[in-house]
Design a protein around this motif. Sequence first.
Motif, PDB file in Angstrom:
ATOM      1  N   SER A 130      12.118  50.833  69.351  1.00 28.26           N
ATOM      2  CA  SER A 130      13.399  50.355  70.073  1.00 28.26           C
ATOM      3  C   SER A 130      13.566  48.375  70.335  1.00 28.26           C
ATOM      4  O   SER A 130      13.941  48.249  70.850  1.00 28.26           O
ATOM      5  N   TYR A 146      21.997  45.135  72.137  1.00 30.52           N
ATOM      6  CA  TYR A 146      21.321  46.203  71.979  1.00 30.52           C
ATOM      7  C   TYR A 146      21.967  47.441  72.994  1.00 30.52           C
ATOM      8  O   TYR A 146      21.943  48.685  72.645  1.00 30.52           O
ATOM      9  N   SER A 173      19.668  41.074  73.706  1.00 30.84           N
ATOM     10  CA  SER A 173      19.432  42.499  74.277  1.00 30.84           C
ATOM     11  C   SER A 173      20.815  43.053  74.758  1.00 30.84           C
ATOM     12  O   SER A 173      20.876  44.405  74.775  1.00 30.84           O
ATOM     13  N   GLU A 230      22.705  50.490  64.946  1.00 30.36           N
ATOM     14  CA  GLU A 230      24.198  49.987  64.843  1.00 30.36           C
ATOM     15  C   GLU A 230      24.564  50.043  63.276  1.00 30.36           C
ATOM     16  O   GLU A 230      25.756  50.630  63.304  1.00 30.36           O
ATOM     17  N   THR A 276      24.842  49.124  71.689  1.00 29.52           N
ATOM     18  CA  THR A 276      24.655  50.185  70.932  1.00 29.52           C
ATOM     19  C   THR A 276      24.049  51.506  71.833  1.00 29.52           C
ATOM     20  O   THR A 276      24.369  52.614  71.378  1.00 29.52           O
ATOM     21  N   SER A 277      23.148  51.252  72.806  1.00 30.05           N
ATOM     22  CA  SER A 277      22.627  52.407  73.584  1.00 30.05           C
ATOM     23  C   SER A 277      23.623  53.041  74.184  1.00 30.05           C
ATOM     24  O   SER A 277      23.509  54.188  74.453  1.00 30.05           O
ATOM     25  N   TYR A 308      13.612  47.328  73.828  1.00 30.75           N
ATOM     26  CA  TYR A 308      13.885  46.057  73.344  1.00 30.75           C
ATOM     27  C   TYR A 308      12.498  45.364  72.841  1.00 30.75           C
ATOM     28  O   TYR A 308      12.581  44.468  72.097  1.00 30.75           O
ATOM     29  N   TYR A 330      17.138  48.781  66.719  1.00 25.36           N
ATOM     30  CA  TYR A 330      18.659  48.730  67.160  1.00 25.36           C
ATOM     31  C   TYR A 330      19.642  48.199  66.316  1.00 25.36           C
ATOM     32  O   TYR A 330      20.727  48.849  66.174  1.00 25.36           O
ATOM     33  N   PHE A 333      18.587  56.657  74.098  1.00 29.02           N
ATOM     34  CA  PHE A 333      17.175  56.148  74.101  1.00 29.02           C
ATOM     35  C   PHE A 333      16.233  57.063  74.785  1.00 29.02           C
ATOM     36  O   PHE A 333      16.533  57.732  75.717  1.00 29.02           O
ATOM     37  N   ILE A 378      16.739  56.765  69.516  1.00 28.09           N
ATOM     38  CA  ILE A 378      15.859  55.912  69.483  1.00 28.09           C
ATOM     39  C   ILE A 378      14.684  56.026  70.354  1.00 28.09           C
ATOM     40  O   ILE A 378      14.805  56.247  71.539  1.00 28.09           O
TER      41      ILE A 378
END
Length: 436
Positions: free
Chosen positions: A9, A61, A58, A18, A64-65, A40, A14, A72, A32
């Motif tokens: 991750s 990211y 971050s 994406e 995206t999460s 991260y 990430y 995640f 992920i």
Amino acid sequence: MRQIAIVGSGPAGYYTAEAALKAWGDDVHVDIIDCLPVPYGLIRSGVAPDHQSIKGVSRRYEATSLAENVRFVGNVLVGRDVSVSELRGLYDAVILATGAPNDRKLGLPGEDLANVFGSASFVGWYNGHPNFADLDPALSHDTAVVIGNGNVALDVARILAKARAEFDGSDIVSHALDALHASRINRIVILGRRGPHQIAMTPKELGELGHLERAAPRVDPADLPPEAEDGALEPGQRKSVGHLRAFAALADAERAARPITVEFDFFASPKAIIGTGRVEAIEVERTRLEDNRAVGTGETYTIPAGLVIACIGYQTSPIPEVPFDERGGRFANDEGRIGPGLYCVGWARRGPTGTIGTNRPDGFGVIEKVAEDITEGAGKPGATGLDAIVRERGISVVEFHDWKKIEEAEVANAREGAPREKFVMVEAMIAAAGKG
């Protein structure tokens, strides 16, 4: 729907997630998976704690999460908790984005002595990585030697040289901050096999070294090439060398006003680490350049030192069932393809080169290959299959909403002026997440 598993991750993981969302929109689900309960990767545990602006990536990211079709899956170690072959049975594509978390060995006599560390472990110590929280380096000797001429070596030297107040606003963990505050180190020697024109240090990071409260950088003017030769360098490198020239010209009175010296020792190749049980000195051979390569001259000298940190590169952790390139320190692959349905990306694909941003085109590139190989989903179970396995094996999975609880607790626990106080034990992270 395509089912994609990304293992790791950090930035590469990430950016790959994406890219998958951009390629397939709602027609993909991405898990992920990370061995830690926190996301991260390198952003959390590798970027210097006093470089908070870099860690701001971050937020991208996190966006995206929070997509509905991205999840995640923390606290799951691939190769131990679930095998690669099991993942390949559950997902249309498995993409290894595990980075390069292990130090490259020096290959020198004495490198196994106490108080000799690689940069992954030392940086992990002051960044609060659970694997290195109990490293406990001894900072009681007056001299530390840092091997390497890249930004990581510069980060390590800067962290060793800073005063406590200079860490305000950083997320260095408290155990490291206390140890550094009590440090007796007053000389930090940065060893580089080649010369000033060959350094891999960037101008911004070098410039920081000239503004430290209690440390003065030192460069021997004799090591600098004629200034007229700087014109052949690319602009960033020329600016870096300009900083070195400024360090060399620093007035004696200004140096004397600062109790710590950060000394650049160019044309210096470590030959052996000396000590009985613990490092006491390092033997160095003087070098010269031949066709831009460092060649030993046979002249040697010894630097007494109580701490040695090697910043010479990293390698990927092997995973059972995955072909590994021992020489390259990465997974054996053909432009990201390892085998049917199995890929790698980022440092796990190309080795530890490039910046954080380099992983973005890498992530998009591997998804293009996945799209070529997998035109549509094969009806594999994906997330539901993984959930069944981890449930059966009694693994406490940490999802993104659980991580936000950990983050909230870290922010609440922060010392004054710090953005957070990281948990350094997995058990504490799990507890903060409210998991069993």
